[in-house]
Each structure stands twice: as structure tokens, then as C-alpha cells.
Scaffold this active site. Structure first.
Site, short mmCIF file in Angstrom:
data_model
loop_
_atom_site.label_atom_id
_atom_site.label_comp_id
_atom_site.label_asym_id
_atom_site.label_seq_id
_atom_site.Cartn_x
_atom_site.Cartn_y
_atom_site.Cartn_z
N SER A 121 42.65 51.84 67.06
CA SER A 121 42.13 52.13 68.40
C SER A 121 41.02 51.13 68.73
O SER A 121 40.44 50.50 67.84
CB SER A 121 41.55 53.55 68.42
OG SER A 121 40.77 53.76 69.57
N TYR A 179 36.25 60.27 65.06
CA TYR A 179 37.53 59.62 65.41
C TYR A 179 37.41 58.10 65.24
O TYR A 179 38.28 57.46 64.65
CB TYR A 179 37.89 59.99 66.85
CG TYR A 179 39.09 59.25 67.40
CD1 TYR A 179 40.38 59.56 67.00
CD2 TYR A 179 38.92 58.21 68.33
CE1 TYR A 179 41.48 58.87 67.50
CE2 TYR A 179 40.00 57.53 68.84
CZ TYR A 179 41.28 57.85 68.42
OH TYR A 179 42.37 57.17 68.92
N1 LIG Z 1 46.10 57.64 74.41
C1 LIG Z 1 45.20 56.70 74.22
O1 LIG Z 1 44.50 56.26 75.13
C2 LIG Z 1 45.03 56.11 72.83
C3 LIG Z 1 44.24 54.97 72.67
C4 LIG Z 1 44.08 54.42 71.40
C5 LIG Z 1 44.72 54.98 70.31
N2 LIG Z 1 45.49 56.10 70.49
C6 LIG Z 1 46.18 56.63 69.32
O2 LIG Z 1 47.58 56.63 69.58
C7 LIG Z 1 48.23 57.64 68.84
C8 LIG Z 1 49.11 58.48 69.76
O3 LIG Z 1 48.29 59.03 70.76
P1 LIG Z 1 48.87 59.64 72.11
O4 LIG Z 1 47.85 59.38 73.15
O5 LIG Z 1 50.28 59.23 72.30
O6 LIG Z 1 48.76 61.19 71.75
P2 LIG Z 1 49.86 62.35 71.80
O7 LIG Z 1 49.11 63.60 71.50
O8 LIG Z 1 50.65 62.28 73.05
O9 LIG Z 1 50.80 62.00 70.57
C9 LIG Z 1 50.44 62.27 69.25
C10 LIG Z 1 51.66 62.86 68.55
O10 LIG Z 1 51.33 63.04 67.16
C11 LIG Z 1 51.86 64.28 66.75
N3 LIG Z 1 51.10 64.75 65.58
C12 LIG Z 1 49.85 65.28 65.58
N4 LIG Z 1 49.51 65.62 64.33
C13 LIG Z 1 50.56 65.29 63.53
C14 LIG Z 1 50.80 65.40 62.14
N5 LIG Z 1 49.89 65.92 61.33
N6 LIG Z 1 51.98 64.96 61.65
C15 LIG Z 1 52.92 64.43 62.48
N7 LIG Z 1 52.75 64.32 63.82
C16 LIG Z 1 51.58 64.73 64.33
C17 LIG Z 1 51.70 65.19 67.96
O11 LIG Z 1 52.56 66.31 67.89
C18 LIG Z 1 52.03 64.24 69.10
O12 LIG Z 1 53.40 64.29 69.46
C19 LIG Z 1 47.11 58.43 68.14
O13 LIG Z 1 46.98 57.95 66.82
C20 LIG Z 1 45.88 58.06 68.96
O14 LIG Z 1 44.71 58.17 68.19
C21 LIG Z 1 45.66 56.67 71.72
#
Ligand SMILES: NC(=O)c1ccc[n+]([C@@H]2O[C@H](COP(=O)([O-])OP(=O)(O)OC[C@H]3O[C@@H](n4cnc5c(N)ncnc54)[C@H](O)[C@@H]3O)[C@@H](O)[C@H]2O)c1
Length: 244
Positions: free
Chosen positions: A138, A153
């Protein structure tokens, strides 16, 4: 068709960025195993991407489950070319509000989860003498948080960066590349995009948040042979919000 005939696991592949990435990988010919803990989201992903892929309820915090699931996929696909580690949520909280339980939960999900699935995949990739791992980090550890997630985080995502780099050095001699992707704010569909832009765009030189497929394109590049000599790298996808 940059991934034609390649097999890939995407953890958290039923989430916003995970599904965007799965879409891009499928368009480029990959066979996918989507690991997630959300059954409804897994079913929706299956409805969208079709039955030629695998959809599995795998909790990345569970070491034994990761070992079993990766071995299962390797048998069904005849090997494993790519691992994308994406599972995890973005918990907020100031230093005074973060509980010990919340702290442990973030570390378990992001750091232990990334370790568990990478260890299982690396064993398969070592035996094949090839593979590409791309870990989701991130912008949070790079710019010092201040967006959605709390300091715990940012720490967990910074840990993932260090882990991915060390793994790249260790596994390079075995023809396994390991890289990391660091997105800024990405549209998840849970909020109106206008609301998300109103909050974040003023700080982003491109004046908008990113889309899941734009992050998926970065994973595609790093997973594919286009990045055949790229390992230990960090790819920023943030519209210029953080320029290293
Ligand atoms: N959305 C953003 O702006 C952003 C920015 C930087 C990084 N991220 C990172 O991107 C990744 C995805 O984020 P997102 O925004 O798509 O979130 P999201 O919540 O839409 O997707 C995350 C997915 O991970 C699954 N999950 C959660 N815990 C789990 C586990 N223990 N085992 C297996 N699956 C699990 C959830 O069910 C979900 O489908 C994350 O690692 C987040 O930290 C997101």
C-alpha cells in the site's frame, strides 16, 4: 494474452481490487484459483468469470488451510505459475483507539496471511524452478499513513514490503520473482466514486482515485514475462499521490 496457459492464485480475489485483477488476468488467458473467505462474493465472482476457474473458501490466516489449498490447486492445474496476495481489509483507528485484539487481527490477516500463502506457493514454485509472486502492499507505509488505515495497517503493509524484498533475494536463484504493488486510494464500489474523489482527489496530481483494473494491470505486468528480469521491485499505482 500475456498469461495464456498460466495458472494463478489470487487471495482476496473476490474483493474489489482482487476481482478487478482476476478480470484482467482472465482476459489475458490465465486459469485462476480465487481464494477468499466471503462465500457470497466468491459466488458473484464465479457468476462473472465463469466455471473454468476455481473458487475456494480459504482463510489465509490458517497455515494448514493454505498448504492444503495450494497443493490442491497445483494438482488440478498441473503446477502454479503465479501467486497474487491480496487478502485483507483496511482498518482505521488512531493510536489511542487501536486495541491489542485489533492490532493482532491486522498483523494476522496481512503479515501472517502473506507469509502463509507465500510459503505454500514457494514450495510448489521451487520444485518447478519457476514462478512469480506479487504481494499487495500500500501507499500507507511509503507516505506515512493518513488515509483510510491506522498506523497498525501501515506497519503491516510495510512489513509485507520488507518480506517481499527479502523473498525476492532468497528465491531469485531458483527463478522465482517476487515483487510488490503499492496502490493509493482505489475505488472499491462501497462508496459513490464522487464521494471518494471529493475526499482524496485534491491530494492526487491526477485528481481522481484509481480503478481496480488499473491496479490489476500492474499485477499483470509483474506476473507476466514482460517483467522477466524484475524482482524485489515496488510498483506504485497512485496517480502521483506519493512520488518516491
Ligand atoms: N482499496 C484501496 O484503496 C486500497 C489501497 C491500497 C491497498 N489496498 C489493499 O488491497 C487489498 C484489497 O483491498 P480491497 O480494497 O479490494 O478490499 P476488499 O475488502 O474489497 O477485498 C478484500 C478481500 O479479502 C478477503 N479477505 C479478508 N480476509 C481474508 C482472509 N483472512 N483470507 C482470505 N480472504 C480474506 C475479503 O473477503 C475480500 O473479498 C487489501 O490488501 C488492501 O489492504 C487497498
Amino acid at each position: 494474452m500475456l498469461l495464456k496457459g498460466r495458472s494463478a492464485i489470487i487471495t482476496g480475489g473476490a474483493g474489489a481490487i482482487g476481482r478487478g485483477t482476476a478480470r484482467v488476468f482472465a482476459e489475458h488467458g490465465a486459469r485462476l484459483a480465487i481464494f477468499d473467505v466471503n462465500d457470497a462474493a466468491l459466488a458473484a465472482t464465479q457468476a462473472e468469470l465463469g466455471d473454468q476457474h476455481l473458487y475456494m473458501n480459504v482463510d489465509v490466516r490458517d497455515h494448514a488451510a493454505c498448504q492444503r489449498a495450494v497443493a490442491d490447486v497445483a494438482v488440478k492445474f498441473g503446477g502454479l505459475d503465479i501467486l497474487v496476495t491480496m487478502a485483507g481489509t483496511v482498518p482505521p483507528g488512531g493510536i489511542a483507539e487501536i486495541t491489542i485484539e485489533g492490532y493482532d487481527a491486522v498483523m494476522d490477516m496481512h503479515m501472517r496471511g502473506t507469509f502463509n500463502i507465500c510459503q505454500a506457493a514457494a514450495a510448489v514454485m521451487r520444485a518447478q524452478k519457476r514462478g512469480s509472486i506479487v504481494c499487495m502492499s500500500s501507499i500507507a507505509p511509503e507516505r506515512g499513513g493518513g488515509l483510510r488505515g491506522g498506523a497498525h495497517y501501515a506497519a503491516a503493509k510495510g512489513g509485507i514490503l520488507g518480506f517481499a524484498r527479502a523473498l525476492a533475494r532468497e528465491l531469485g536463484p531458483e527463478n522465482i520473482r517476487v515483487n510488490a504493488v503499492c496502490p493509493g486510494p482505489i475505488w472499491t464500489g462501497r462508496q459513490e466514486i464522487g464521494e471518494q474523489n471529493a475526499r482524496f482527489a485534491p491530494e492526487i496530481p491526477m485528481r481522481r482515485v484509481g480503478m481496480p483494473e488499473e491496479v490489476g494491470g500492474c499485477f499483470l505486468f509483474l506476473a507476466s514475462d514482460l517483467a522477466g528480469f524484475v524482482t524485489g521491485a515496488t510498483l506504485d499505482v497512485n496517480g502521483g499521490m506519493h512520488i518516491a
